[in-house]
Motif scaffolding. Structure first.
Motif, mmCIF file in Angstrom:
data_model
loop_
_atom_site.group_PDB
_atom_site.id
_atom_site.type_symbol
_atom_site.label_atom_id
_atom_site.label_comp_id
_atom_site.label_asym_id
_atom_site.label_seq_id
_atom_site.Cartn_x
_atom_site.Cartn_y
_atom_site.Cartn_z
ATOM 1 N N ASN A 222 69.026 40.553 2.473
ATOM 2 C CA ASN A 222 69.824 39.998 3.562
ATOM 3 C C ASN A 222 71.217 40.613 3.484
ATOM 4 N N LEU A 223 71.503 41.499 4.403
ATOM 5 C CA LEU A 223 72.695 42.341 4.320
ATOM 6 C C LEU A 223 73.990 41.547 4.190
ATOM 7 N N LYS A 224 74.329 40.758 5.207
ATOM 8 C CA LYS A 224 75.642 40.120 5.242
ATOM 9 C C LYS A 224 75.796 39.081 4.138
ATOM 10 N N ASN A 225 74.762 38.284 3.912
ATOM 11 C CA ASN A 225 74.866 37.265 2.863
ATOM 12 C C ASN A 225 75.122 37.907 1.501
ATOM 13 N N HIS A 226 74.341 38.941 1.196
ATOM 14 C CA HIS A 226 74.452 39.575 -0.117
ATOM 15 C C HIS A 226 75.763 40.357 -0.247
ATOM 16 N N PHE A 227 76.100 41.119 0.788
ATOM 17 C CA PHE A 227 77.306 41.947 0.730
ATOM 18 C C PHE A 227 78.551 41.084 0.557
ATOM 19 N N TYR A 228 78.677 40.055 1.390
ATOM 20 C CA TYR A 228 79.875 39.221 1.325
ATOM 21 C C TYR A 228 79.902 38.370 0.061
ATOM 22 N N SER A 229 78.748 37.977 -0.407
ATOM 23 C CA SER A 229 78.704 37.218 -1.657
ATOM 24 C C SER A 229 79.265 38.046 -2.808
ATOM 25 N N GLU A 230 78.835 39.306 -2.892
ATOM 26 C CA GLU A 230 79.314 40.182 -3.961
ATOM 27 C C GLU A 230 80.767 40.585 -3.748
ATOM 28 N N LEU A 231 81.135 40.882 -2.498
ATOM 29 C CA LEU A 231 82.514 41.278 -2.222
ATOM 30 C C LEU A 231 83.479 40.136 -2.541
ATOM 31 N N ASP A 232 83.142 38.926 -2.083
ATOM 32 C CA ASP A 232 84.020 37.776 -2.325
ATOM 33 C C ASP A 232 84.147 37.469 -3.818
ATOM 34 N N VAL A 272 90.838 38.069 6.386
ATOM 35 C CA VAL A 272 92.053 38.817 6.046
ATOM 36 C C VAL A 272 91.986 39.308 4.603
ATOM 37 N N LEU A 273 91.521 38.453 3.697
ATOM 38 C CA LEU A 273 91.402 38.848 2.291
ATOM 39 C C LEU A 273 90.417 40.001 2.121
ATOM 40 N N ARG A 274 89.284 39.906 2.796
ATOM 41 C CA ARG A 274 88.290 40.983 2.708
ATOM 42 C C ARG A 274 88.860 42.286 3.257
ATOM 43 N N ALA A 275 89.515 42.195 4.412
ATOM 44 C CA ALA A 275 90.070 43.397 5.033
ATOM 45 C C ALA A 275 91.138 44.025 4.151
ATOM 46 N N ALA A 276 91.970 43.193 3.514
ATOM 47 C CA ALA A 276 93.031 43.714 2.652
ATOM 48 C C ALA A 276 92.450 44.546 1.520
ATOM 49 N N VAL A 277 91.399 44.036 0.899
ATOM 50 C CA VAL A 277 90.777 44.752 -0.218
ATOM 51 C C VAL A 277 90.093 46.027 0.263
ATOM 52 N N LEU A 278 89.353 45.936 1.360
ATOM 53 C CA LEU A 278 88.636 47.110 1.868
ATOM 54 C C LEU A 278 89.599 48.188 2.358
ATOM 55 N N ARG A 279 90.728 47.770 2.951
ATOM 56 C CA ARG A 279 91.708 48.748 3.411
ATOM 57 C C ARG A 279 92.450 49.393 2.239
ATOM 58 N N VAL A 343 79.103 53.079 18.427
ATOM 59 C CA VAL A 343 77.838 52.355 18.317
ATOM 60 C C VAL A 343 77.990 50.890 18.688
ATOM 61 N N VAL A 344 78.941 50.212 18.058
ATOM 62 C CA VAL A 344 79.093 48.773 18.251
ATOM 63 C C VAL A 344 80.491 48.396 17.783
ATOM 64 N N ASP A 345 81.028 47.286 18.293
ATOM 65 C CA ASP A 345 82.348 46.853 17.834
ATOM 66 C C ASP A 345 82.308 45.396 17.396
ATOM 67 N N PHE A 346 83.299 45.023 16.574
ATOM 68 C CA PHE A 346 83.346 43.691 15.973
ATOM 69 C C PHE A 346 84.780 43.169 15.994
ATOM 70 N N PRO A 347 84.945 41.860 15.903
ATOM 71 C CA PRO A 347 86.292 41.283 15.931
ATOM 72 C C PRO A 347 87.038 41.399 14.610
ATOM 73 N N THR A 348 86.338 41.689 13.514
ATOM 74 C CA THR A 348 87.010 41.783 12.217
ATOM 75 C C THR A 348 86.696 43.118 11.545
ATOM 76 N N PHE A 349 87.628 43.548 10.698
ATOM 77 C CA PHE A 349 87.460 44.803 9.978
ATOM 78 C C PHE A 349 86.280 44.732 9.011
ATOM 79 N N SER A 350 86.147 43.608 8.313
ATOM 80 C CA SER A 350 85.086 43.492 7.308
ATOM 81 C C SER A 350 83.701 43.531 7.940
#
Length: 385
Positions: A222-232, A272-279, A343-350
């Motif tokens: 499960n992409l988003k659940n797993h990715f955000y769980s590990e990132l957070d 915001v926290l996720r975007a700060a780290v990824l940026r 391809v596609v756009d989203f409201p958040t950077f993460s």
């Protein structure tokens, strides 16, 4: 007395020829008649006004019915006018009214004009209802012959609404994408098709739900659940490292310090926290993300090609904003670009970043060369401990 003007074709005939005013085989469409339905079916059915001559006949017939109880016998032309007017009015509410709807209209007609009641029937309008049903079918045929889109705005099927049909649409898309998965993987891996051609053949890969589903088909994750769980899980530690680096001297420290100063002015939430780290990650790893993240300030999406030649972007994100002074930090939306295709756009950077990661995986693309360390790190984070 001046007669009201109506956009109809009127034929004046002698009294003996009154029965042939109109023919069912003749297509006469009033200018005011349109197939688009902009009104809802009324709670109370109101009988529309008919032609001036028919209205006079009905008034006289109703008075005579009140005095003597006799019903009115209409000529073929008069009956045609009534049925045609009712059919047009019903179509303005529903293209295909139900049997119950037509019954309501027939009952309303004989209630408004009791001289039209059918003697010898229990309801007084059973034959009229059947005539209306036939006339509705004939009305659709006339519209079709005249070039109108009869199904321009069809009604939802019985028992369905917009939400239920949307769920069915997504289910159908998912089932078809699942069935064709092997063919798609062959085209991606063996045929090595360009991204633009793949997206043209499989437009569902522009949907967030199908990007995630495709990743799950490949990895069973499960992409988003797993990715955000590990990132957070890593965000607090990474942010601490980046801020310590920002407190030092040097070019990398200056960039990180500016980045976190800007983020600190925002309302802090998980995005915001996720975007700060990824940026901050590429800068911390001494990688240049200028060819990957492109800041666009525009209120007109069609002007993107004027702002930036996206054809030259193999893999990247467009940070788009029309008003934000911190567009690069908190954009209004972020678009994913692959081989010059938005391809596609989203409201958040993460969200945009994780979908880009999934598309790179799903379309068998290489990581951006300038950000090899960044994406390798993301891969390790995603893989978990």
């Amino acid at each position: 007395e001046e007669l009201p003007q109506k956009a109809v074709l009127k034929l004046v005939r002698s009294q003996s020829d009154a029965s042939s005013i109109a023919s069912d085989d003749t297509i006469i469409l009033p200018h005011a008649m349109t197939p688009e339905r902009t009104q809802r079916w009324p709670d109370v059915c109101l009988v529309p006004a008919f032609s001036y001559e028919v209205e006079l006949i009905l008034v006289e017939g109703n008075l005579n019915h009140e005095r003597t109880g006799k019903t009115l016998k209409l000529s073929r032309g008069q009956n045609h006018d009534i049925l045609e007017t009712l059919a047009s009015k019903m179509h303005s509410f529903k293209a295909y009214p139900s049997d119950k709807d037509i019954s309501v209209v027939a009952e309303a007609l004989v209630t408004t004009h009791p001289c039209l009641k059918e003697p010898g029937t229990q309801t007084g309008w059973y034959g009229l209802k059947n005539s209306l049903k036939f006339k509705m079918g004939n009305f659709h045929t006339k519209l079709s012959r005249a070039g109108y889109k009869v199904n321009f705005l069809p009604n939802f099927p019985k028992g369905e609404d917009g939400s239920s049909l949307e769920r069915q649409r997504l289910q159908i898309v998912d089932e078809l994408m699942q069935t064709t998965f092997s063919l798609r993987r062959k085209e991606v891996i063996n045929d090595d098709l360009p991204v633009g051609e793949i997206l043209e053949r499989w437009p569902a890969l522009k949907m967030e739900s199908q990007i995630c589903a495709e990743f799950h088909r490949i990895t069973n994750i499960n992409l988003k659940n797993h990715f955000y769980s590990e990132l957070d899980r890593h965000v607090p530690r990474l942010q601490s490292l980046f801020r310590k680096k920002a407190a030092r001297t040097g070019k990398v420290s200056e960039v990180l310090d500016q980045l976190f100063n800007t983020y600190d002015r925002q309302v802090i939430d998980v995005n915001v926290l996720r975007a700060a780290v990824l940026r901050a990650l590429p800068t911390y790893l001494h990688e240049d993300d200028s060819g990957f993240q492109h800041i666009i300030k525009t209120c007109n999406e069609s002007a993107l090609s004027d702002e930036l030649q996206i054809d030259n972007i193999p893999v990247g994100l467009l940070l788009i904003s029309a008003t934000s002074t911190d567009c690069g930090i908190l954009p209004e939306k972020v678009a994913v670009v692959l081989e010059g295709n938005t391809v596609v756009d989203f409201p958040t950077f993460s969200d945009a970043f994780v979908m880009l990661f999934a598309l790179i995986y799903g379309l068998h693309l290489s990581y951006p060369k300038d950000l090899a360390n960044t994406f390798d790190f993301i891969q390790k984070v995603f893989d978990g401990p």
